[in-house]
Design an enzyme around this catalytic site. Structure first.
Site, PDB file in Angstrom:
ATOM      1  N   ASN A  19     -10.782  -9.963 -16.573  1.00  0.00           N
ATOM      2  CA  ASN A  19      -9.796 -10.283 -15.647  1.00  0.00           C
ATOM      3  C   ASN A  19      -8.688 -11.416 -15.998  1.00  0.00           C
ATOM      4  OD1 ASN A  19     -10.545  -8.881 -12.909  1.00  0.00           O
ATOM      5  ND2 ASN A  19     -12.281  -9.830 -13.897  1.00  0.00           N
ATOM      6  N   ASP A  76      -9.671  -0.467  -7.135  1.00  0.00           N
ATOM      7  CA  ASP A  76      -8.714   0.188  -7.624  1.00  0.00           C
ATOM      8  C   ASP A  76      -8.446   0.202  -9.154  1.00  0.00           C
ATOM      9  OD1 ASP A  76      -8.481  -2.745  -7.866  1.00  0.00           O
ATOM     10  OD2 ASP A  76      -6.694  -3.128  -6.766  1.00  0.00           O
ATOM     11  N   THR A  77      -9.324  -0.776  -9.767  1.00  0.00           N
ATOM     12  CA  THR A  77      -9.399  -0.610 -11.425  1.00  0.00           C
ATOM     13  C   THR A  77     -10.246   0.572 -11.787  1.00  0.00           C
ATOM     14  OG1 THR A  77      -9.033  -3.016 -11.409  1.00  0.00           O
ATOM     15  CG2 THR A  77      -9.502  -1.958 -13.445  1.00  0.00           C
ATOM     16  N   GLN A  83       5.411 -12.395  -9.959  1.00  0.00           N
ATOM     17  CA  GLN A  83       5.602 -12.204  -8.508  1.00  0.00           C
ATOM     18  C   GLN A  83       5.913 -13.206  -7.714  1.00  0.00           C
ATOM     19  OE1 GLN A  83       2.159  -9.917  -7.595  1.00  0.00           O
ATOM     20  NE2 GLN A  83       2.588  -8.020  -8.515  1.00  0.00           N
ATOM     21  N   GLY A  86       0.794  -1.162   0.109  1.00  0.00           N
ATOM     22  CA  GLY A  86       0.185   0.116  -0.002  1.00  0.00           C
ATOM     23  C   GLY A  86       0.837   1.317   0.042  1.00  0.00           C
ATOM     24  N   ARG A  87       0.235   2.349  -0.559  1.00  0.00           N
ATOM     25  CA  ARG A  87       1.041   3.632  -0.392  1.00  0.00           C
ATOM     26  C   ARG A  87       0.237   4.724  -0.128  1.00  0.00           C
ATOM     27  NH1 ARG A  87      -0.183   1.089  -4.600  1.00  0.00           N
ATOM     28  NH2 ARG A  87       1.642  -0.209  -4.395  1.00  0.00           N
TER      29      ARG A  87
END
Length: 465
Positions: free
Chosen positions: A296, A238-239, A304, A15-16
């Site tokens: 998706n 978020d998308t 990752q 997160g940021r």
């Protein structure tokens, strides 16, 4: 004096906090705080630690005060589908289980006994994903029915975090659509569907659009961080925020490239047709009630995972170099195969898939990375063809936003595979879209067109052909 906006953007792995402000007609940003995120196994299930996440949210706010850049407004976006159930006192019921957990195995069959897949898609327009909220709730109904009986509220992750900040419960539209419980046309909870599934209607509260001002912080939060601000809902999925940050007029294909790859177009009407369902496309909610018509795709999760499995000995750049060196390796996988959702070993899953499909089994790190890269590009090529067939339009460009912007090798492969011009940027699209929604909600931008033009001139865009 600058008026600061704060976007808290939380993904599956990190997160940021990103501060944003307008300066000379350009959107400036500054990262204030960054923190890790991830699921851990608890009571046999993969679960999130929302207490830790909320602590990090407050730490980022405290940091804003320490550097003297206090935001007047803030909003939080996260991934979709996951949620909490609250009792009448606001306490969380049960464990905060995440979407990669296996508890939803077989839940689709139970749901299909109550409503056919055809009718469900016609009503909601949402693609079938085994982890959608509709199936997670069925898992609770089957294994912990007492939690549903005691529940007073159903809140998706960002709605819960906003509730902890403000004390106000509200379900933001873009994320609510990911539950597969919102009517595609009505844009609100499908209470008839919810009743047929045996879920308590009372727990589903008001759905509100992005830009809604929830209000100030609770007194104890103000005391802890040292100031007050107004919480404004972005596109909390978020998308939805990332798509808002796509520069241009919205005429091309967008690719929000991160842990997941979300590839699609914006539309003004949903497509809930049998053809759309068979192609497994979804009509998720967007800003100003647009529809994010997309597919998706497993995305950078595979890279990752192998990087983590190899104990981080390769950087993402090094993996791209190794993949390019092994680009002649011929094997490909279907990246959306369920075996890649949460395997104990991603490398093992890729090798098993290749062996089972009669292909060469990758042995080296470069061969494994090549399989992933070329399989992703092939998936993007297939998706472009499907989008053109389903919409009856030809698209000449692909706009890549998100962390995948930085992967020049994948962007080049995407341009080669699709035969389309690829424009990459901005990298922090989700946080930028979050900021833009707050600014639209508070009148800084007069229109979506103005917001997108500002974003387009504020960030570097790289073209691949």
């Amino acid at each position: 004096m600058n008026q600061y906006y704060l976007a808290v953007d939380i993904g599956a792995s990190s997160g940021r906090h990103l501060l944003g402000w307008l300066e000379g007609g350009v959107l400036r940003t500054e990262e204030i705080h960054r923190f890790p995120n991830g699921m851990t196994r608890k009571n046999g299930c993969l679960s999130w630690d929302f207490d830790a996440l909320f602590h990090e949210i407050k730490q980022g706010l405290i940091r804003c005060g320490e550097i003297g850049k206090i935001p007047a407004f803030m909003g939080i976006d996260t991934w979709g589908v996951d949620f909490v159930l609250l009792d009448q006192k606001g306490a969380v019921l049960g464990d905060t289980v995440g979407y990669r957990d296996s508890r939803t195995n077989g839940m689709d069959r139970i749901v299909e006994e109550l409503i056919s897949p055809e009718e469900l898609y016609q009503r909601t327009g949402i693609q079938k994903q085994p982890f959608n909220s509709i199936y997670q709730l069925m898992a609770i109904r089957e294994s912990h029915p007492e939690e549903l009986e005691q529940a007073d509220a159903f809140l998706l992750v960002p709605d819960y975090l906003h509730y902890l900040l403000t004390g106000r419960r509200a379900s933001e539209y873009t994320n609510a659509t990911t539950t597969q419980l919102v009517g595609a046309e009505s844009k609100t909870w499908d209470l008839e569907l919810i009743g047929r599934l045996g879920y308590p209607e009372r727990i589903f509260g008001e759905i509100v659009p992005p830009g809604t001002v929830l209000g100030g912080l609770k007194e104890e939060i103000r005391q802890e961080i040292g100031f007050d601000l107004q919480v404004v809902l972005p596109g909390t999925h978020d998308t939805a925020s990332a798509v808002l940050a796509v520069p241009g007029e919205g005429e091309g294909i967008y690719l929000s490239s991160g842990t997941w790859s979300l590839m699609g177009v914006e539309r003004l009407e949903p497509d809930c047709s049998p053809e759309s369902r068979e192609a497994n496309y979804t009509n998720e909610g967007g800003f100003q009630y647009r529809y994010r018509y997309l597919k998706n795709i497993m995305g950078l999760w595979m890279l990752q995972s192998v990087r983590k499995e190899w104990d981080g000995r390769y950087s993402f750049g090094e993996l791209a170099e190794l993949a390019e060196e092994s680009r002649a390796f011929p094997s490909r996988v279907e990246v959306n195969d369920r075996s890649f959702l949460a395997p104990d070993s991603m490398v093992g899953a890729i090798r098993e898939y290749c062996a089972a499909s009669g292909q060469r089994v990758p042995e080296t790190a470069g061969e494994v990375a090549s399989v992933i890269y070329h399989s992703l590009a092939e998936s993007y090529r297939q998706t472009v063809g499907e989008l053109e067939r389903l919409t009856g339009r030809e698209y000449r460009e692909i706009r890549v936003v998100g962390g995948g912007c930085r992967d020049s090798y994948l962007n080049r492969l995407t341009a080669e595979a699709t035969g389309r011009a690829v424009f990459a940027g901005p990298v922090e699209a989700t946080a930028v879209g979050n900021l833009a929604a707050q600014m639209l909600g508070t009148g800084v931008f007069s229109s979506l067109k103005e917001a997108k033009k500002t974003i387009g001139r504020s960030f570097d865009i790289v073209k691949y052909e």
